[in-house]
Design a protein around this motif. Structure first.
Motif, PDB file in Angstrom:
ATOM      1  N   GLN A 204      42.363  43.134  35.131  1.00 32.76           N
ATOM      2  CA  GLN A 204      41.274  43.069  36.240  1.00 32.76           C
ATOM      3  C   GLN A 204      40.933  44.324  37.135  1.00 32.76           C
ATOM      4  OE1 GLN A 204      43.719  40.023  38.500  1.00 32.76           O
ATOM      5  NE2 GLN A 204      42.030  38.334  38.169  1.00 32.76           N
TER       6      GLN A 204
ATOM      7  N   LEU B  72      50.621  46.324  41.398  1.00 31.11           N
ATOM      8  CA  LEU B  72      49.501  45.213  41.158  1.00 31.11           C
ATOM      9  C   LEU B  72      50.070  43.773  41.363  1.00 31.11           C
ATOM     10  CD1 LEU B  72      47.888  46.480  37.817  1.00 31.11           C
ATOM     11  CD2 LEU B  72      47.040  46.374  40.167  1.00 31.11           C
TER      12      LEU B  72
ATOM     13  N   ARG C 170      38.615  42.707  39.635  1.00 31.16           N
ATOM     14  CA  ARG C 170      38.732  42.713  41.084  1.00 31.16           C
ATOM     15  C   ARG C 170      39.283  44.043  41.878  1.00 31.16           C
ATOM     16  NH1 ARG C 170      42.715  38.366  41.371  1.00 31.16           N
ATOM     17  NH2 ARG C 170      42.640  38.586  43.514  1.00 31.16           N
TER      18      ARG C 170
ATOM     19  N   LEU D 246      47.562  40.805  41.328  1.00 32.94           N
ATOM     20  CA  LEU D 246      46.210  41.291  40.129  1.00 32.94           C
ATOM     21  C   LEU D 246      47.100  41.549  39.095  1.00 32.94           C
ATOM     22  CD1 LEU D 246      44.550  44.111  42.080  1.00 32.94           C
ATOM     23  CD2 LEU D 246      43.592  42.225  41.758  1.00 32.94           C
TER      24      LEU D 246
END
Length: 238
Positions: free
Chosen positions: A163, A154, A4, A159
Motif C-alpha cells: 500500500q 508500517l 495509502r 499498513l
C-alpha cells in the motif's frame, strides 16, 4: 485508491543541500490532509534532522539512522530498533582519527574513510555492514537497513508494504524501495537506483516529489503496474 501512504527519503529526495523548500513541504502536507499516511525514511540521526528540518510533524512516523531508529512526532517518542554501536568500534575508529558521528546505533563518516571502517569491523569480527549514501558512509548491524526500519513502522500505521509508494535517490534507498508496492526515483537519482524502480520523475529532488504527490493524489499512479522483479518482502527486526 490503490496506495495509502508515501514513504520518502530526505537528502537528495525532498531536500536539496539539506533544505526542503516551502512548496515541497506544502505538497507533503497535502498528502496528510488527503488522509494518506506519510513516512520519512532517512539515514540521518534525529538531532541532525531536527537541526535542518523544521517540520518533522508533517510525518506520521520517521525511520532514522538508516533503519535503526523509529521516531513518532506526535509525543516525540524514540524507539531503538537495533543494538547500540559497540564501544570497541567507536574507540578503534577514534584512535584512527576517523571523523565520526555516533547515534543510537549508527556509526557514520564520509568517504574515503570507509576503508578504516571496514578494517575495524573485520578486526573486531563484528556482524556489521557498511552502507553508502553517495559520499556518506554508514556502519550498522548487518540485519539493519531502511527496509527493516520501514517494515517495523508500517504495522504501527496499519499498513502493508503493497500500500506504500516509496521515493528515493541513492544507494541506501535500494532496500526500502524494493519493499514498497510502487518504487520511484527522482530525476537526480543515481542511475543504478533508476534502473531498479518502477517510475522516475521528470523533476529533480523536491520538484520531482511534488510531481509524484500530484499523481498519487489524482489516482494516476494506480494505473502503473509494478514490476514483480523489482520488489521483495523484508522481515522487521525483533
Amino acid at each position: 485508491m490503490r496506495y495509502r501512504a508515501l514513504a520518502t527519503d530526505y537528502d537528495g529526495t525532498i531536500a536539496h543541500d539539506g533544505i526542503v523548500d516551502d512548496s515541497t513541504v506544502d505538497a507533503l502536507r497535502r498528502v496528510r490532509a488527503s488522509g494518506l499516511k506519510l513516512l520519512l525514511v532517512t539515514g540521518r540521526e534525529l538531532p541532525s534532522l531536527f537541526n535542518t528540518f523544521a517540520h518533522p510533524d508533517v510525518f506520521d512516523l520517521i525511520v532514522a539512522e538508516n533503519g535503526a531508529v523509529l521516531y513518532q512526532p506526535t509525543g516525540g517518542t524514540v524507539e531503538s530498533l537495533a543494538e547500540a554501536a559497540p564501544p570497541a568500534l567507536v574507540e578503534k575508529l577514534n584512535a584512527a582519527q576517523v571523523p565520526l558521528s555516533v547515534g543510537h546505533t549508527i556509526v557514520a563518516t564520509v568517504t574515503p574513510y570507509e576503508h578504516q571502517v571496514l578494517q575495524a569491523i573485520h578486526d573486531l569480527r563484528l556482524e556489521w555492514h557498511v552502507i553508502f549514501n553517495k559520499e556518506a558512509v554508514m556502519a550498522l548491524p548487518s540485519d539493519v537497513t531502511k527496509a527493516t526500519g520501514l517494515a517495523a513502522a508500517l504495522p504501527r500505521l496499519q499498513l502493508s508494504p503493497e500500500q506504500v509508494v516509496g521515493v528515493g535517490d541513492a544507494e541506501n534507498d535500494h532496500a526500502f524501495l524494493r519493499l514498497c508496492g510502487l518504487s520511484v526515483a527522482v530525476a537526480n537519482a543515481l542511475d543504478e537506483v533508476k534502473a531498479l524502480v518502477d517510475v522516475t520523475t521528470s523533476g529533480a529532488r523536491g520538484h520531482g516529489v511534488q510531481q509524484l504527490v500530484e499523481k498519487l493524489l489524482n489516482g494516476e499512479l494506480d494505473a502503473i503496474e509494478p514490476a514483480p522483479d523489482k520488489h521483495h518482502s523484508v522481515t522487521a527486526p525483533r
